[in-house]
Design a protein around this motif. Structure first.
Motif, mmCIF file in Angstrom:
data_model
loop_
_atom_site.group_PDB
_atom_site.id
_atom_site.type_symbol
_atom_site.label_atom_id
_atom_site.label_comp_id
_atom_site.label_asym_id
_atom_site.label_seq_id
_atom_site.Cartn_x
_atom_site.Cartn_y
_atom_site.Cartn_z
ATOM 1 N N UNK A 165 0.836 -1.194 0.000
ATOM 2 C CA UNK A 165 0.000 0.000 0.000
ATOM 3 C C UNK A 165 0.883 1.260 0.000
ATOM 4 N N UNK A 166 1.882 1.270 0.863
ATOM 5 C CA UNK A 166 2.788 2.423 0.944
ATOM 6 C C UNK A 166 3.570 2.600 -0.349
ATOM 7 N N UNK A 167 3.965 1.481 -0.968
ATOM 8 C CA UNK A 167 4.666 1.558 -2.257
ATOM 9 C C UNK A 167 3.745 2.141 -3.320
ATOM 10 N N UNK A 168 2.472 1.726 -3.317
ATOM 11 C CA UNK A 168 1.514 2.247 -4.280
ATOM 12 C C UNK A 168 1.284 3.729 -4.100
ATOM 13 N N UNK A 169 1.168 4.164 -2.843
ATOM 14 C CA UNK A 169 0.980 5.587 -2.566
ATOM 15 C C UNK A 169 2.192 6.393 -3.031
ATOM 16 N N UNK A 170 3.385 5.879 -2.787
ATOM 17 C CA UNK A 170 4.611 6.565 -3.213
ATOM 18 C C UNK A 170 4.663 6.692 -4.729
ATOM 19 N N UNK A 171 4.169 5.654 -5.422
ATOM 20 C CA UNK A 171 4.157 5.675 -6.889
ATOM 21 C C UNK A 171 3.218 6.768 -7.402
ATOM 22 N N UNK A 172 2.054 6.895 -6.793
ATOM 23 C CA UNK A 172 1.100 7.937 -7.199
ATOM 24 C C UNK A 172 1.711 9.310 -6.983
ATOM 25 N N UNK A 173 2.341 9.518 -5.830
ATOM 26 C CA UNK A 173 2.946 10.814 -5.524
ATOM 27 C C UNK A 173 4.090 11.137 -6.483
ATOM 28 N N UNK A 174 4.850 10.127 -6.847
ATOM 29 C CA UNK A 174 6.010 10.326 -7.719
ATOM 30 C C UNK A 174 5.596 10.654 -9.146
ATOM 31 N N UNK A 175 4.504 10.040 -9.613
ATOM 32 C CA UNK A 175 4.123 10.165 -11.015
ATOM 33 C C UNK A 175 3.226 11.360 -11.321
ATOM 34 N N UNK A 176 2.855 12.135 -10.321
ATOM 35 C CA UNK A 176 2.057 13.334 -10.567
ATOM 36 C C UNK A 176 2.918 14.571 -10.375
ATOM 37 N N UNK A 177 2.636 15.609 -11.125
ATOM 38 C CA UNK A 177 3.372 16.861 -10.983
ATOM 39 C C UNK A 177 4.451 17.074 -12.010
ATOM 40 N N UNK A 178 4.687 16.086 -12.892
ATOM 41 C CA UNK A 178 5.670 16.241 -13.968
ATOM 42 C C UNK A 178 7.066 16.498 -13.444
ATOM 43 N N UNK A 179 7.818 17.341 -14.142
ATOM 44 C CA UNK A 179 9.207 17.627 -13.757
ATOM 45 C C UNK A 179 9.283 18.447 -12.476
ATOM 46 N N UNK A 180 8.172 19.074 -12.117
ATOM 47 C CA UNK A 180 8.140 19.890 -10.901
ATOM 48 C C UNK A 180 7.411 19.147 -9.777
#
Length: 365
Positions: free
Chosen positions: A33-48
């Motif tokens: 679950x924590x890995x999935x949440x980290x993936x969502x956070x990492x993949x949003x926001x583009x280069x910024x």
């Protein structure tokens, strides 16, 4: 329309850059679950992404603060992420929960709202509050449930993870790791990291596992019970010494030991009534621990009904002494082991598998 997604589906959306709207991540498997949440956070926001991620602690954040974060525009990107961890709808006032539910229908396209529960248990079956909240999220966005992995699934994950580290772990050794270290995936991966670092590259042997693995309390006490049943005096006392040297709580040691004998008694009752052993899982928590029932079934003929009852009585008396007297806990546990060993020894002398015990004489069909 109810929107549900699997762990694999969430990963695919993240890899393709298709994350949007609201995501609710909950379940028993906290590591994934924590890995999935980290993936969502990492993949949003583009280069910024560093500037377009707002993490909010659900234990203290207000719904007004969540709303302000959701409505704020992203910086030099088409999307931002607002991640709220462990917002407890059980303890929050009903009016505040309703505000959050209303907010779900107002999340702009520029925001991905992530509601995830890395430590909090979400019971959507027994709790009406959680059930309504999950349904509200599903109506407005997407929910991802992370169920506890079965032992077979954990074995596959360990074999695959070992391959990525250039190590070969057999399925039988993966099973041994689960039995010795427990079913917590975070712990299992930590132990795998240790064993792969120890081996370097190549095939992992059982001997190497024995050298490196840190057995959890349940596994160590499980072995202690096996030694007691076999009348292995020295091994039993050595295991107890090791557990106490590791500062394991004597009450926890006793609790784990009692589960083995309780398993034996439950299996005995089911077998005597002609019902399948697996039926115990309907009434007690054996999810992910079915091997305990199989082990109890294998050992069910070791003791008579009387010896099982005497053993459970000895365990209960020790439990009462540990919790109600100032007697030395080591002495109480050592005394219990002596009593259990004597019961096992007496049974070994008196018990004939064909006719010597009241259970052995029965024909179970």
């Amino acid at each position: 329309m109810v929107a549900e997604l699997t762990e694999q589906g969430l990963r695919k959306q993240a890899e393709k850059g298709e994350l949007q709207g609201i995501y609710l991540l909950y379940g028993e498997e906290k590591y994934l679950l924590s890995k999935g949440a980290a993936r969502v956070m990492e993949k949003t926001g583009g280069e910024m992404s560093d500037f377009n991620l707002q993490k909010l602690d659900g234990s203290s954040v207000t719904v007004e603060q969540i709303a302000a974060a959701v409505e704020a525009l992203p910086l030099l990107a088409s999307q931002k992420c607002v991640a709220v961890s462990d917002f407890n709808v059980e303890t929050r006032p009903a009016a505040e929960v309703e505000k959050l539910v209303s907010l779900l229908g107002q999340v702009p396209d520029t925001t991905v709202l992530l509601l995830f529960f890395p430590t909090l248990e979400v019971d959507g079956k027994r709790s009406a509050k959680w059930k309504r909240f999950i349904q509200s999220v599903q109506a407005a966005g997407t929910s991802v449930y992370f169920p506890r992995k079965t032992p077979a699934e954990l074995e596959k994950l360990l074999v695959s993870a070992a391959e990525k580290r250039r190590c070969t772990l057999s399925r039988s050794d993966a099973k041994y790791m689960v039995e010795q270290c427990g079913t917590d995936l975070r712990t299992l991966y930590h132990e795998l990291e240790k064993i792969c670092a120890f081996v370097g590259e190549g095939t992992v042997s059982r001997q190497q596992l024995e050298q490196v693995l840190t057995k959890n309390l349940e596994a160590a006490v499980f072995q202690l019970a096996k030694d007691l049943m076999a009348g292995a005096y020295e091994k039993a006392y050595n295991t107890l010494d090791r557990l106490l040297a590791q500062d394991e709580d004597p009450i926890f040691i006793l609790a784990a030991l009692s589960t083995v004998y309780v398993d034996l008694y439950r299996v005995r009752v089911l077998m005597q009534s002609g019902r399948p052993v697996a039926e115990a899982a309907k009434y007690f928590d054996y999810k992910g621990k079915e091997f305990r029932l199989r082990s109890a079934e294998r050992d069910s003929n070791r003791f008579s009904d009387r010896v099982l009852r005497d053993s459970l009585d000895a365990i209960m008396q020790t439990d009462l002494a540990l919790k109600s007297t100032r007697a030395n806990s080591r002495f109480l546990l050592e005394e219990l082991i002596a009593r259990l060993l004597l019961l096992a020894e007496k049974e070994g002398k008196d018990h004939d598998p064909d006719s010597g015990s009241d259970f052995g004489r029965r024909q179970i069909r």
